[in-house]
Write a protein that holds these residues in place. Sequence first.
Motif, short mmCIF file in Angstrom:
data_model
loop_
_atom_site.label_atom_id
_atom_site.label_comp_id
_atom_site.label_asym_id
_atom_site.label_seq_id
_atom_site.Cartn_x
_atom_site.Cartn_y
_atom_site.Cartn_z
N ASP A 24 13.03 26.10 -11.44
CA ASP A 24 12.28 25.20 -12.32
C ASP A 24 10.83 25.10 -11.81
O ASP A 24 10.61 24.78 -10.64
CB ASP A 24 12.95 23.82 -12.30
CG ASP A 24 12.30 22.87 -13.28
OD1 ASP A 24 12.88 22.67 -14.34
OD2 ASP A 24 11.20 22.34 -12.97
N LYS A 25 9.89 25.40 -12.70
CA LYS A 25 8.47 25.44 -12.27
C LYS A 25 7.99 24.10 -11.73
O LYS A 25 7.26 24.05 -10.74
CB LYS A 25 7.58 25.86 -13.45
CG LYS A 25 7.58 27.35 -13.65
CD LYS A 25 6.34 27.79 -14.46
CE LYS A 25 6.43 29.26 -14.76
NZ LYS A 25 7.00 29.57 -16.09
N PHE A 70 8.36 33.86 -5.34
CA PHE A 70 9.61 34.62 -5.33
C PHE A 70 10.36 34.46 -4.00
O PHE A 70 11.25 35.25 -3.69
CB PHE A 70 9.34 36.10 -5.59
CG PHE A 70 8.79 36.37 -6.96
CD1 PHE A 70 9.46 35.94 -8.10
CD2 PHE A 70 7.58 37.03 -7.13
CE1 PHE A 70 8.96 36.17 -9.37
CE2 PHE A 70 7.06 37.27 -8.40
CZ PHE A 70 7.75 36.84 -9.52
N SER A 71 9.96 33.47 -3.20
CA SER A 71 10.60 33.31 -1.90
C SER A 71 12.01 32.71 -2.06
O SER A 71 12.21 31.74 -2.79
CB SER A 71 9.77 32.39 -1.01
OG SER A 71 10.51 32.11 0.16
N LEU A 72 12.94 33.29 -1.33
CA LEU A 72 14.32 32.77 -1.37
C LEU A 72 14.45 31.45 -0.60
O LEU A 72 15.51 30.82 -0.63
CB LEU A 72 15.30 33.82 -0.83
CG LEU A 72 15.57 34.99 -1.79
CD1 LEU A 72 16.39 36.08 -1.11
CD2 LEU A 72 16.29 34.53 -3.05
N LYS A 73 13.38 31.07 0.09
CA LYS A 73 13.34 29.77 0.76
C LYS A 73 13.69 28.66 -0.25
O LYS A 73 14.32 27.68 0.08
CB LYS A 73 11.89 29.56 1.25
CG LYS A 73 11.78 28.69 2.45
CD LYS A 73 10.44 28.76 3.14
CE LYS A 73 9.26 29.07 2.25
NZ LYS A 73 8.01 29.32 2.93
N GLN A 74 13.24 28.90 -1.50
CA GLN A 74 13.43 27.87 -2.55
C GLN A 74 14.89 27.61 -2.89
O GLN A 74 15.20 26.62 -3.54
CB GLN A 74 12.71 28.31 -3.84
CG GLN A 74 11.24 28.59 -3.63
CD GLN A 74 10.63 29.25 -4.86
OE1 GLN A 74 10.05 28.59 -5.68
NE2 GLN A 74 10.76 30.56 -4.98
N ILE A 75 15.77 28.51 -2.49
CA ILE A 75 17.17 28.34 -2.91
C ILE A 75 18.07 27.84 -1.78
O ILE A 75 19.27 27.67 -1.96
CB ILE A 75 17.76 29.64 -3.51
CG1 ILE A 75 18.01 30.69 -2.42
CG2 ILE A 75 16.83 30.23 -4.57
CD1 ILE A 75 18.96 31.78 -2.88
#
Length: 396
Positions: A24-25, A70-75
């Motif tokens: 989500d932006k 696009f960083s997977l840190k966000q997940i």
Amino acid sequence: MTIQEYNFKGKRALIRVDFNVPIDKATKNVSDDTRIRLAIPTIKKVLADGGSVVLMSHMGRPKNCPEEKFSLKQIISSVNNCLGTQIKFVDDCISSESFELSSNLKSGEVLLLENLRFYPGEKKGDNQFAEKLSKHGDVFINDAFGTAHRAHASTTIIANFFPKYKMFGFLIENEIKSVDKLLKSELKPLTAIVGGAKVSSKITIISKLINKVDHLIIGGGMAYTFVKALGGNVGNSLIEDDHMVDALEIIDLAKSKGVKIHLPTDTIIADKFSNAANVKVSDITNIPDGWMGLDISENSIKTFENVIHSSKLILWNGPMGVFEMDAFQKGTSSIAIAVAEATKNGAFSLIGGGDSVAAINKYNLSDQVSHVSTGGGAMLEFLEGKVLPGIDAILN
Ligand code: AMP
């Protein structure tokens, strides 16, 4: 070797997952964690055996270098929630720090590597990049069906570095089993429902399926090319003139193979491509100029429902109309409900590829059909009978 047979005690499993989830932006949170949840059974099996896990994935389409969005840190927090344990994260998938972390993982621990596509070697299928990645695990598990049709470093090439210990995760196993069930079953009738925007993107799959199915239901934008090819007047509906020949070939092929093709007979027409358009019902072969068909109407819905209810095997790919707009969603929702009802009555149903998956989710029916595929393009290629490199790499 299957994941079920293997005992991961004391082993590090390097798992290629598909964590390419939407973010989500505004909140920067994962807006749909389906792909993460679907990977959990495989991860839990390894941990339950007493092994440790290194997860690797891509996200989005970075330009071959790190990009914050696009960083997977966000997940991380989403994975923590789904898994019920705190995972570790490293911000470079092949840094010396990453290897130190993965080689020191204790049983029960999980490490997530940063987006593989921050390195150009991933999409290029680079051998050296794949070899480096392979150092993260003792065993390789591919559980990313959505990228199985790509010969990327982490989906395909890497398997060469695990000649003995490579296997599918539960998610890919299920996808393979479902397609096998559909294409190898002797149950009849088998009905394929194909919709969506264009004939051109579905032509290959239709010409493969025609050898197998008893009924072919055609809806969505592509139906108008068939109707026009048969001499109908489709007004301003979506048309691919170049593919009218293909449409006629499919009709001939169906006749020669005894396959029944069901085209819509009536349609909801609109005077513009908008939810706020003026709409009316029209015979599909007689659409006035200036009007376009954006959904199937009652008679077609009834005919299609009857075919679906009498089917034992059902494959659905592509919506019946512009289901994103409320004014043109009824055809698609009715078909989704009919597929769910047929499943309840014992049919096997596979929803594969494209927007039909979004549709079945929109109507909250995904747990009322037999299998919803996680791989759009991958599922289509698999159904077409193509060898997917990511699957072949594990099998051979
Ligand atoms: P696909 O990805 O090929 O399955 O196509 C899905 C798209 O087809 C959806 O976004 C639908 O809105 C669109 N679509 C379905 N029916 C029609 C139609 N009659 N006219 C234009 N677009 C359509």
